[in-house]
Write a protein that holds these residues in place. Structure first.
Motif, mmCIF file in Angstrom:
data_model
loop_
_atom_site.group_PDB
_atom_site.id
_atom_site.type_symbol
_atom_site.label_atom_id
_atom_site.label_comp_id
_atom_site.label_asym_id
_atom_site.label_seq_id
_atom_site.Cartn_x
_atom_site.Cartn_y
_atom_site.Cartn_z
ATOM 1 N N ASN A 47 0.837 -1.202 0.000
ATOM 2 C CA ASN A 47 0.000 0.000 0.000
ATOM 3 C C ASN A 47 0.866 1.245 0.000
ATOM 4 N N THR A 48 0.261 2.349 -0.316
ATOM 5 C CA THR A 48 0.762 3.719 -0.280
ATOM 6 C C THR A 48 1.711 4.035 -1.449
ATOM 7 N N ASP A 49 2.167 5.270 -1.481
ATOM 8 C CA ASP A 49 3.132 5.713 -2.486
ATOM 9 C C ASP A 49 4.148 6.574 -1.740
ATOM 10 N N SER A 50 5.044 7.182 -2.502
ATOM 11 C CA SER A 50 6.123 7.908 -1.855
ATOM 12 C C SER A 50 5.584 9.006 -0.920
ATOM 13 N N GLU A 51 4.656 9.781 -1.448
ATOM 14 C CA GLU A 51 4.085 10.875 -0.653
ATOM 15 C C GLU A 51 3.344 10.323 0.571
ATOM 16 N N TYR A 55 10.087 2.333 -0.538
ATOM 17 C CA TYR A 55 10.013 3.523 0.327
ATOM 18 C C TYR A 55 10.908 3.405 1.563
#
Ligand code: PEP
Length: 261
Positions: free
Chosen positions: A17-21, A48
């Motif tokens: 899940n998620t992305d860099s931001e 990440y």
């Protein structure tokens, strides 16, 4: 059993899940917790790790960096894999092994999980070894037998001297990501049996010092009741670890397990 020796532990498994931001926002939100009365470890996706490590360091955070997976062999010809040395290079000091998604979706066997567990311990890492039964195994009354088999297989060849870097996570598979949670009494019963298997594998003293986490739809609303059980020493958190406020509330709920010491 005296539990005073066991520091509560909360792991946040961000899964895929998620992305860099999003990763940076999450670590920004949870960076201020951990390091006091509870050990807090986050397990972001591989891409990440470095930026989360940098933010942990620049925030002076006591949150520890973990990784969800790795290959147990040294650097070399293994396309697509990530070695323990690479994780160490990214400031990772804790890893998960035996997570149900790797056992039941990816198809990892007990012997591979054991090889990973031993390799990570040999490299000085902390290992959170996950175990737990499928719904059909629970319905067939096999919960304790499955836990014992996964525990014995996962820790085969691991000596007592390494146990201070081993944490067990009991995660009934039917409770992971489903919103269904084991009752605190059922979870306590499973944890007490896990601890007695550890005592028979090692010693009562060693088993008494080991952290056994509960995982499976832990939320701010059920964490305190689960963590107040005598053999539940914290949690491995999936979905709720993606919300900094919820994760912080779950970490705060570990005070229920400190009080009993
Ligand atoms: C997990 O991923 O280990 C887990 C327990 O997930 P969730 O909290 O979403 O059930």
């Amino acid at each position: 059993m005296s539990t005073g020796d066991r520091k509560p532990f909360v792991g946040g498994n961000w899964k895929m899940n998620t992305d860099s931001e999003g990763a940076r926002a999450l670590i920004g939100g949870v960076g201020g917790i951990g390091g006091g009365d509870a050990e807090v470890v986050v397990y972001p996706p591989f891409p990440y790790l470095r930026e989360v490590a940098a933010d942990i360091s620049s925030q002076g955070s006591r949150v520890v960096l973990g990784a969800q997976d790795f290959r147990h062999e040294p650097n070399g010809a293994m396309t697509g894999c990530v070695s323990i040395d690479m994780l160490k290079d990214c400031s990772v000091s804790s890893v998960l092994t035996g997570h149900s998604e790797r056992r039941h979706v990816i198809g990892e066997t007990d012997s591979l999980i054991n090889a990973k567990t031993k390799a990570a311990l040999d490299a000085g890492m902390q290992v959170v070894l996950c175990i737990g039964e499928l719904l059909e195994q629970r319905e067939a009354g096999q919960t304790d037998a499955v836990n014992e088999r996964q525990l014995r297989a996962g820790l085969e060849g691991v000596d007592e001297g390494s146990l201070d870097r081993v944490v067990i996570a009991y995660e009934p598979v039917w409770a992971i990501g489903t919103g269904k949670t084991a009752t605190s009494a059922d979870a306590q019963d499973a944890h007490a049996k896990i601890r007695s298997v550890l005592a028979s594998m090692y010693s009562k003293e060693a088993a008494g010092k080991m952290r056994i986490l509960y995982g499976g739809s832990v939320k701010p609303g059920n964490a305190e009741e689960l963590f107040s059980m005598p053999d539940i020493d914290g949690g491995l958190i999936g979905g709720a670890s993606l919300n900094a406020e919820d994760f912080g509330a779950i970490v705060s709920a570990t005070r229920a397990s400190i009080k009993r010491g």
